[in-house]
Design a protein around this motif. Structure first.
Motif, PDB file in Angstrom:
ATOM      1  N   ARG A  50       0.835  -1.213   0.000  1.00  0.00           N
ATOM      2  CA  ARG A  50       0.000   0.000   0.000  1.00  0.00           C
ATOM      3  C   ARG A  50       0.866   1.259   0.000  1.00  0.00           C
ATOM      4  O   ARG A  50       0.546   2.237  -0.685  1.00  0.00           O
ATOM      5  N   ASP A  51       1.956   1.236   0.771  1.00  0.00           N
ATOM      6  CA  ASP A  51       2.869   2.389   0.778  1.00  0.00           C
ATOM      7  C   ASP A  51       3.348   2.702  -0.635  1.00  0.00           C
ATOM      8  O   ASP A  51       3.403   3.869  -1.046  1.00  0.00           O
ATOM      9  N   ILE A  52       3.708   1.651  -1.368  1.00  0.00           N
ATOM     10  CA  ILE A  52       4.250   1.861  -2.716  1.00  0.00           C
ATOM     11  C   ILE A  52       3.165   2.350  -3.665  1.00  0.00           C
ATOM     12  O   ILE A  52       3.378   3.283  -4.454  1.00  0.00           O
ATOM     13  N   ARG A  53       1.980   1.750  -3.580  1.00  0.00           N
ATOM     14  CA  ARG A  53       0.891   2.192  -4.463  1.00  0.00           C
ATOM     15  C   ARG A  53       0.538   3.654  -4.213  1.00  0.00           C
ATOM     16  O   ARG A  53       0.296   4.419  -5.151  1.00  0.00           O
ATOM     17  N   LEU A  54       0.507   4.041  -2.938  1.00  0.00           N
ATOM     18  CA  LEU A  54       0.194   5.437  -2.624  1.00  0.00           C
ATOM     19  C   LEU A  54       1.312   6.370  -3.076  1.00  0.00           C
ATOM     20  O   LEU A  54       1.055   7.479  -3.553  1.00  0.00           O
ATOM     21  N   ALA A  55       2.561   5.914  -2.916  1.00  0.00           N
ATOM     22  CA  ALA A  55       3.701   6.767  -3.267  1.00  0.00           C
ATOM     23  C   ALA A  55       3.725   7.102  -4.754  1.00  0.00           C
ATOM     24  O   ALA A  55       4.120   8.209  -5.143  1.00  0.00           O
ATOM     25  N   VAL A  56       3.326   6.159  -5.593  1.00  0.00           N
ATOM     26  CA  VAL A  56       3.388   6.389  -7.046  1.00  0.00           C
ATOM     27  C   VAL A  56       2.061   6.902  -7.607  1.00  0.00           C
ATOM     28  O   VAL A  56       1.949   7.145  -8.808  1.00  0.00           O
ATOM     29  N   SER A  57       1.080   7.103  -6.737  1.00  0.00           N
ATOM     30  CA  SER A  57      -0.229   7.576  -7.182  1.00  0.00           C
ATOM     31  C   SER A  57      -0.203   9.076  -7.469  1.00  0.00           C
ATOM     32  O   SER A  57       0.500   9.837  -6.790  1.00  0.00           O
ATOM     33  N   PRO A  58      -0.988   9.526  -8.430  1.00  0.00           N
ATOM     34  CA  PRO A  58      -1.112  10.976  -8.663  1.00  0.00           C
ATOM     35  C   PRO A  58      -1.664  11.711  -7.444  1.00  0.00           C
ATOM     36  O   PRO A  58      -1.518  12.930  -7.335  1.00  0.00           O
ATOM     37  N   LEU A  59      -2.300  10.981  -6.533  1.00  0.00           N
ATOM     38  CA  LEU A  59      -2.872  11.598  -5.341  1.00  0.00           C
ATOM     39  C   LEU A  59      -1.858  11.729  -4.211  1.00  0.00           C
ATOM     40  O   LEU A  59      -2.180  12.264  -3.148  1.00  0.00           O
ATOM     41  N   ALA A  60      -0.636  11.228  -4.408  1.00  0.00           N
ATOM     42  CA  ALA A  60       0.379  11.272  -3.358  1.00  0.00           C
ATOM     43  C   ALA A  60       0.708  12.712  -2.986  1.00  0.00           C
ATOM     44  O   ALA A  60       0.790  13.594  -3.853  1.00  0.00           O
ATOM     45  N   GLU A  61       0.887  12.946  -1.693  1.00  0.00           N
ATOM     46  CA  GLU A  61       1.254  14.282  -1.231  1.00  0.00           C
ATOM     47  C   GLU A  61       2.600  14.685  -1.840  1.00  0.00           C
ATOM     48  O   GLU A  61       3.579  13.939  -1.763  1.00  0.00           O
ATOM     49  N   GLY A  63       3.085  14.974  -4.985  1.00  0.00           N
ATOM     50  CA  GLY A  63       3.193  14.395  -6.318  1.00  0.00           C
ATOM     51  C   GLY A  63       3.709  12.968  -6.281  1.00  0.00           C
ATOM     52  O   GLY A  63       4.309  12.536  -5.297  1.00  0.00           O
ATOM     53  N   PRO A  64       3.486  12.221  -7.353  1.00  0.00           N
ATOM     54  CA  PRO A  64       3.873  10.807  -7.372  1.00  0.00           C
ATOM     55  C   PRO A  64       5.385  10.615  -7.409  1.00  0.00           C
ATOM     56  O   PRO A  64       6.113  11.393  -8.027  1.00  0.00           O
ATOM     57  N   ARG A  65       5.839   9.563  -6.717  1.00  0.00           N
ATOM     58  CA  ARG A  65       7.248   9.169  -6.789  1.00  0.00           C
ATOM     59  C   ARG A  65       7.465   8.325  -8.040  1.00  0.00           C
ATOM     60  O   ARG A  65       6.562   7.648  -8.518  1.00  0.00           O
ATOM     61  N   HIS A  66       8.699   8.329  -8.512  1.00  0.00           N
ATOM     62  CA  HIS A  66       9.060   7.484  -9.644  1.00  0.00           C
ATOM     63  C   HIS A  66       9.269   6.060  -9.138  1.00  0.00           C
ATOM     64  O   HIS A  66       9.721   5.840  -8.012  1.00  0.00           O
ATOM     65  N   LEU A  67       8.944   5.083  -9.965  1.00  0.00           N
ATOM     66  CA  LEU A  67       9.120   3.684  -9.571  1.00  0.00           C
ATOM     67  C   LEU A  67      10.581   3.324  -9.323  1.00  0.00           C
ATOM     68  O   LEU A  67      10.872   2.305  -8.688  1.00  0.00           O
ATOM     69  N   GLU A  68      11.497   4.152  -9.818  1.00  0.00           N
ATOM     70  CA  GLU A  68      12.914   3.892  -9.567  1.00  0.00           C
ATOM     71  C   GLU A  68      13.417   4.590  -8.304  1.00  0.00           C
ATOM     72  O   GLU A  68      14.607   4.512  -7.982  1.00  0.00           O
ATOM     73  N   ALA A  69      12.518   5.261  -7.573  1.00  0.00           N
ATOM     74  CA  ALA A  69      12.918   5.877  -6.303  1.00  0.00           C
ATOM     75  C   ALA A  69      13.290   4.789  -5.301  1.00  0.00           C
ATOM     76  O   ALA A  69      12.843   3.639  -5.398  1.00  0.00           O
TER      77      ALA A  69
END
Length: 208
Positions: A50-61, A63-69
């Motif tokens: 869930r942390d990862i899905r939220l991090a890469v979501s457009p709704l993330a605080e 802005g979304p993180r890159h999958l390579e973060a």
């Protein structure tokens, strides 16, 4: 029952420098939802799917993180943990109070396991004896010394084996005893208990 009896081992981990993509893939491949995060082999955090899905979501605080973060950029820290010798109910209480789904298990500084909500449900199934061929009784007892002993002694005299027994507070003056017993004929046992003066909640008294 102790945490060591239900924890999962060996533990899959991910280094804090691993990418979100690779960590999520590990979870998908192994059908898990929580990954302890390590630095030089030592536990430093935990990350969930869930942390990862939220991090890469457009709704993330922010802005979304890159999958390579890096996983370390979103992991939860400091991480709560359990000891292998902790009672399972203490682990369950901590997880409920902190609203988390898993606890890494540490022996000293060594990560030796992980316990999840599913593992605690497994513990409940074992503790209640529900998987054994058995019947269920629930009896309300006065909350005073000797009442539980009176119940178990009566069942013993009648040759009824108790597979498991749990009690919990019912109100300030009574407790409920929930038993799994070695017979499916619990209606007959319940009537015997009622004749003896026990307040049987389950199975309910047959009408007619």
């Amino acid at each position: 029952m102790l945490v060591r009896d239900v924890m999962r081992r060996p533990v899959l981990t991910v280094d804090e420098r691993a990418t979100l993509r690779s960590a999520y893939q590990v979870m998908q491949d192994h059908h898990i939802r929580h990954l302890p995060v390590t630095r030089a082999g030592k536990l430093v955090g935990i990350v969930t799917d869930r942390d990862i899905r939220l991090a890469v979501s457009p709704l993330a605080e922010g802005g979304p993180r890159h999958l390579e973060a890096a996983v370390g950029s979103i992991m939860s820290q400091p991480v709560l943990s359990a000891d292998p010798l902790d009672p399972v109910e203490e682990a369950a209480r901590l997880m409920r109070r902190r609203k988390i789904g898993a606890l890494p298990v540490l022996e000293g500084e060594e990560l030796v396991g992980i316990v999840t909500g599913i593992d605690l449900l497994d513990a409940l199934v074992i503790l209640t004896g529900v998987e054994k061929p058995s019947g269920r009784l629930e009896v309300r007892l006065p909350d005073r010394p000797g009442e539980l002993g009176r119940l178990t002694q009566f069942l013993g005299r009648e040759g009824i084996n108790i597979h498991s027994l749990l009690t919990y507070p019912d109100d300030p003056k009574t407790v409920r005893a929930v038993l799994r017993v070695g017979t499916p004929m619990t209606h007959q046992v319940a009537e015997m208990l009622r004749i003896e003066g026990f307040n049987v909640i389950w199975p309910p008294q047959k009408k007619g």
